[in-house]
Design a protein around this motif. Structure first.
Motif, PDB file in Angstrom:
ATOM      1  N   ARG A   1      80.313  52.144  20.029  1.00  0.00           N
ATOM      2  CA  ARG A   1      81.596  51.527  19.677  1.00  0.00           C
ATOM      3  C   ARG A   1      82.782  52.445  19.959  1.00  0.00           C
ATOM      4  NH1 ARG A   1      80.332  47.738  14.453  1.00  0.00           N
ATOM      5  NH2 ARG A   1      80.136  45.880  15.734  1.00  0.00           N
ATOM      6  N   THR A   2      82.589  53.747  19.805  1.00  0.00           N
ATOM      7  CA  THR A   2      83.714  54.657  20.066  1.00  0.00           C
ATOM      8  C   THR A   2      84.114  54.623  21.537  1.00  0.00           C
ATOM      9  OG1 THR A   2      83.052  56.011  18.211  1.00  0.00           O
ATOM     10  CG2 THR A   2      84.516  57.031  19.799  1.00  0.00           C
TER      11      THR A   2
ATOM     12  N   ASP B   1      80.802  44.326  23.180  1.00  0.00           N
ATOM     13  CA  ASP B   1      81.058  44.388  21.745  1.00  0.00           C
ATOM     14  C   ASP B   1      80.231  43.351  20.997  1.00  0.00           C
ATOM     15  OD1 ASP B   1      82.166  45.027  19.353  1.00  0.00           O
ATOM     16  OD2 ASP B   1      84.000  43.869  19.663  1.00  0.00           O
TER      17      ASP B   1
ATOM     18  N   VAL C   1      88.645  43.446  30.022  1.00  0.00           N
ATOM     19  CA  VAL C   1      88.635  43.136  28.587  1.00  0.00           C
ATOM     20  C   VAL C   1      87.488  42.191  28.255  1.00  0.00           C
ATOM     21  CG1 VAL C   1      89.926  42.006  26.733  1.00  0.00           C
ATOM     22  CG2 VAL C   1      91.089  43.588  28.266  1.00  0.00           C
TER      23      VAL C   1
ATOM     24  N   ARG D   1      70.480  44.966  10.483  1.00  0.00           N
ATOM     25  CA  ARG D   1      70.844  44.839   9.074  1.00  0.00           C
ATOM     26  C   ARG D   1      69.871  43.925   8.337  1.00  0.00           C
ATOM     27  NH1 ARG D   1      76.349  44.583  10.138  1.00  0.00           N
ATOM     28  NH2 ARG D   1      76.144  42.337  10.296  1.00  0.00           N
TER      29      ARG D   1
ATOM     30  N   HIS E   1      75.835  51.549  17.396  1.00  0.00           N
ATOM     31  CA  HIS E   1      76.984  51.988  16.616  1.00  0.00           C
ATOM     32  C   HIS E   1      77.774  53.050  17.387  1.00  0.00           C
ATOM     33  CE1 HIS E   1      79.088  54.009  13.326  1.00  0.00           C
ATOM     34  NE2 HIS E   1      79.137  52.797  12.823  1.00  0.00           N
TER      35      HIS E   1
ATOM     36  N   ILE F   1      83.641  52.286  23.642  1.00  0.00           N
ATOM     37  CA  ILE F   1      84.198  50.964  23.959  1.00  0.00           C
ATOM     38  C   ILE F   1      85.635  50.854  23.436  1.00  0.00           C
ATOM     39  CG2 ILE F   1      83.975  48.479  23.581  1.00  0.00           C
ATOM     40  CD1 ILE F   1      81.003  48.780  23.638  1.00  0.00           C
ATOM     41  N   THR F   2      85.867  51.432  22.258  1.00  0.00           N
ATOM     42  CA  THR F   2      87.243  51.434  21.731  1.00  0.00           C
ATOM     43  C   THR F   2      88.179  52.142  22.718  1.00  0.00           C
ATOM     44  OG1 THR F   2      86.326  51.586  19.512  1.00  0.00           O
ATOM     45  CG2 THR F   2      88.671  52.039  19.746  1.00  0.00           C
ATOM     46  N   ARG F   3      87.729  53.292  23.206  1.00  0.00           N
ATOM     47  CA  ARG F   3      88.562  54.023  24.179  1.00  0.00           C
ATOM     48  C   ARG F   3      88.803  53.176  25.412  1.00  0.00           C
ATOM     49  NH1 ARG F   3      85.008  59.161  24.597  1.00  0.00           N
ATOM     50  NH2 ARG F   3      85.090  59.935  22.471  1.00  0.00           N
TER      51      ARG F   3
ATOM     52  N   LYS G   1      88.781  50.003  25.730  1.00  0.00           N
ATOM     53  CA  LYS G   1      89.703  48.888  25.465  1.00  0.00           C
ATOM     54  C   LYS G   1      91.140  49.371  25.501  1.00  0.00           C
ATOM     55  CE  LYS G   1      87.282  45.249  23.086  1.00  0.00           C
ATOM     56  NZ  LYS G   1      87.283  44.365  21.920  1.00  0.00           N
ATOM     57  N   LEU G   2      91.358  50.585  24.963  1.00  0.00           N
ATOM     58  CA  LEU G   2      92.711  51.149  24.984  1.00  0.00           C
ATOM     59  C   LEU G   2      93.120  51.497  26.409  1.00  0.00           C
ATOM     60  CD1 LEU G   2      92.338  53.230  21.763  1.00  0.00           C
ATOM     61  CD2 LEU G   2      94.235  51.661  22.178  1.00  0.00           C
ATOM     62  N   ARG G   3      92.174  52.068  27.165  1.00  0.00           N
ATOM     63  CA  ARG G   3      92.478  52.432  28.551  1.00  0.00           C
ATOM     64  C   ARG G   3      92.775  51.187  29.379  1.00  0.00           C
ATOM     65  NH1 ARG G   3      91.070  57.772  28.629  1.00  0.00           N
ATOM     66  NH2 ARG G   3      89.148  58.258  27.532  1.00  0.00           N
TER      67      ARG G   3
END
Lengths: 248, 424
Positions: free
Chosen positions: B229-230, B259, B252, B270, B226, B232-234, B236-238
């Motif tokens: 994910r932060t 991801d 990408v 879960r 979890h 990876i988000t960065r 993806k933006l970079r």
């Protein structure tokens, strides 16, 4: 798309880098972007300027995105896209139920975010915008039509006899679009727009295929449809009355 | 080896066999003792005794006066004889005019069980003697019946007791087996004798501890995933700032792979975490929906499904994930995936077939262990965590079903999922 240039987006995320990166990316595509790192800053920004759309992170210290979204819905019509790292179906549903207009999982593809923002802005500017607000279906957790109850929490149809019929994402979006505009003829373009208008997303199948699938699930005789009827030269119409349902 | 064949293997049957053996032994010994005792004493007079008595009574007539005779006969002990004085002889009796002892003994010996003798007295009445040697006890039908009834009753009691004792052990075996298949199996009942109760409690405790251990570890895994994910988000933006188109595309793609792996680890976590409610749903529609979603994503999946409703009682989302994992595997590793569903009276069979390379025989079981992947070097482009099949099997088994992988001729793999239909 000139409507984009007038639009002002507010990005709310406690991660400063993500805020800046999103702001950079969106402004490169012609949007005006402001940043807030928490609820307090978000409110200050909202007072300062007119905001068209908020990109709101769910997990934040202090007031989280869900709380902020709920508060926002009580006072304004501003469009909201929620961002969440949990990716759980339940979170997505909660987000949509408390009034968010769309929902994206982290890590999202920036182009997907841009596409969704554009779709929402376009929808707000389009002819169906007013009608959508008036229908207020968006806030109902469960919706009844004919013998069916649509359980929005779980994205499935409950048939009489309490048997659950799962819906695919495409079928669900389409059914919501119909339910929001009952007894109204919708053409294919409108339906594409309403099904969150993803430009190259997973729902890039013709509307006709999705309609056929949905009919297979809800029509007694799919070859002779009564619920979703084809309007000659126009598109489709959802015929039943729609009502909120309290218990499923 | 033959011995083994006849020797019962179950605890209950073994105990019962021992009890049965012991019981038969005791019965036999009892009968033997009874028989000996009966012959030796009261019950049965010997032939010699009877003939001696006959001689005694016939001689008595000559010695005692006719008026005293009835009293004396009444008071004298008689073993194996019935003696009376009557006005007529017995029916079918042998009339006795002489009291020759030798002759009498011969008559008794020749006919020891049914002999009637009548002897004329001086007052023209008759002395009637009939031999009634008591019959051997187990020739009485009543005696045999009572033994049979008693034997059956005791054996039934034994059977009940033995089963009652063996049941908890059997339950433990069943519970252990079920726990091996399903992490969330219910604890075993703790009742019965103290030892059995303690065993059950110990087993339940062990099950809870094991479950907690696995839950803790999966939660840790989920937390790490979890938190990834932060960044990876960065990233993806970079990545949007990368000017080189090829580099951008590859970056990408890599990020998407990460991801996806995180997604499947979270889904795996879960499954242990979440208690999904059981509900009734349309299994046909579920499989159809799954395939529709895959087709929407641009995959080529053929299906043979009926449009009839197939009510199934189970956990909808986990089951959806299980079947989806199998279909996605088939798409990833094979080609021309075909899904079909058939129903027999007791179970549903979902068949997912492809025309891929199949799985080597010796890998068939291994592919179900978590994080195991068939020779990743051979298919480096295929993204996976090795959790798909493991998760799928856990879910299917928790519904009482099973997954079997079979290689198909000439090529390809068939995954057969069987799910029992519950009769409501």
């Amino acid at each position: 798309m000139n409507f984009l240039h007038k639009s002002h987006i507010l990005v709310v995320d406690d991660d400063a880098q993500i805020c800046e990166l999103i702001a950079d990316y969106l402004s490169k595509h012609g949007l005006r972007v402001s940043i807030a790192h928490n609820g307090f800053e978000m409110r200050r920004q909202l007072k300062k300027a007119k905001i068209d759309l908020i990109v709101l992170d769910v997990m934040m210290p202090g007031d989280d995105g869900i709380t902020l979204c709920r508060q926002l819905r009580e006072e304004s019509e501003v469009m909201i896209i929620m961002l969440s790292a949990s990716g759980e179906e339940a979170d997505r549903v909660v987000g949509l139920e408390i009034g968010a207009d769309d929902y994206l999982c982290k890590p999202f593809n920036p182009r997907e975010l841009l596409a969704r923002i554009k779709a929402l802005l376009r929808r707000a500017a389009g002819p169906l915008a007013e009608k959508r607000k008036a229908s207020a279906v968006a806030s109902m957790p469960n919706i009844r039509f004919l013998d069916w109850v649509l359980d929005r929490n779980k994205r499935r149809l409950m048939a009489s006899g309490d048997i659950a019929i799962p819906l695919s994402a495409g079928e669900y979006e389409l059914l919501i679009a119909f339910i929001e505009h009952p007894q109204r003829t919708l053409n294919r373009d409108q339906l594409l727009d309403l099904t969150r208008g993803r430009e190259a997303g997973p729902f890039d199948r013709t509307i006709d295929v999705q309609v056929a699938r949905l009919r297979k699930k809800i029509e007694i005789d799919p070859k002779n449809p009564r619920v979703i009827i084809t309007v000659r030269g126009g598109g489709y119409q959802f015929t039943p009355e729609v009502a909120p349902e309290n218990d499923v | 080896m033959i011995k083994k064949k006849f020797f019962p293997s179950r605890l209950a049957t073994q105990t019962f066999a021992f009890l049965l053996f012991g019981f038969v032994l005791i019965q036999a010994a009892g009968l033997f003792i009874f028989n000996t005792y009966f012959t030796l004493s009261a019950g049965r007079a010997s032939i010699a005794e009877v003939s001696a008595e006959v001689v005694r009574f016939t001689t008595l007539v000559k010695v005692v006066g006719i008026q005293d005779l009835p009293t004396i006969i009444r008071t004298l002990p008689k073993r194996g004889l019935k003696v009376s004085i009557a006005s007529s002889p017995l029916e079918n009796a042998q009339l006795l005019f002489a009291t020759e002892p030798e002759l009498l003994r011969t008559m008794v010996r020749d006919n020891p069980d049914q002999l009637s003798l009548s002897m004329p007295l001086a007052d023209s009445r008759w002395l009637n003697i009939s031999i009634y040697r008591a019959e051997h006890p187990w020739l009485f039908s009543g005696f045999i019946a009572s033994i049979v009834v008693l034997t059956i009753a005791i054996l039934m009691l034994c059977l009940w007791a033995v089963q009652r004792l063996a049941m908890p052990v059997e339950q433990l075996g069943v519970a252990a087996k079920r726990f091996g298949k399903d992490m969330n199996a219910p604890p075993m009942p703790t009742d019965g004798p103290i030892e059995v109760r303690e065993l059950g409690e110990a087993f339940n405790e062990m099950q809870a501890r094991l479950k907690r251990l696995i839950t803790d570890r999966t939660q840790m895994l989920a937390a790490i995933s979890h938190d990834l994910r932060t960044p990876i988000t960065r990233l993806k933006l970079r990545a949007e700032n990368i000017k080189d188109k090829v580099q951008y595309k590859k970056t990408v793609e890599d990020l998407n792979v990460m991801d996806q792996m995180i997604g499947s680890i979270l889904a795996f976590a879960r499954d242990y975490d979440q208690e999904e409610p059981m509900e009734k749903f349309d299994l046909n529609a579920l499989v159809e929906t799954l395939i529709a979603e895959l087709i929407d994503l641009g995959y080529d999946v053929k299906s043979h499904l009926s449009i009839e409703r197939l009510p199934f009682f189970g956990r909808l989302l986990p089951l959806k994930r299980a079947i989806s994992n199998l279909i996605e595997n088939s798409i990833k590793y094979g080609k021309n995936t075909e899904v079909s569903l058939s129903v027999t009276d007791a179970q549903v069979v979902i068949k997912i077939a492809d025309e891929g390379p199949g799985i080597p025989e010796n890998e068939k079981e291994k592919v179900f262990s978590p994080f195991y992947r068939v020779d990743p070097a051979r298919s480096p482009d295929i993204v996976g965590t090795g959790l798909g099949l493991s998760v799928a099997r856990d879910i299917i088994r928790s519904h009482g079903g099973e997954i079997v992988l079979k290689n198909k001729k000439p090529c390809g793999l068939v995954a057969l999922v069987t799910l029992p239909l519950e009769s409501e």
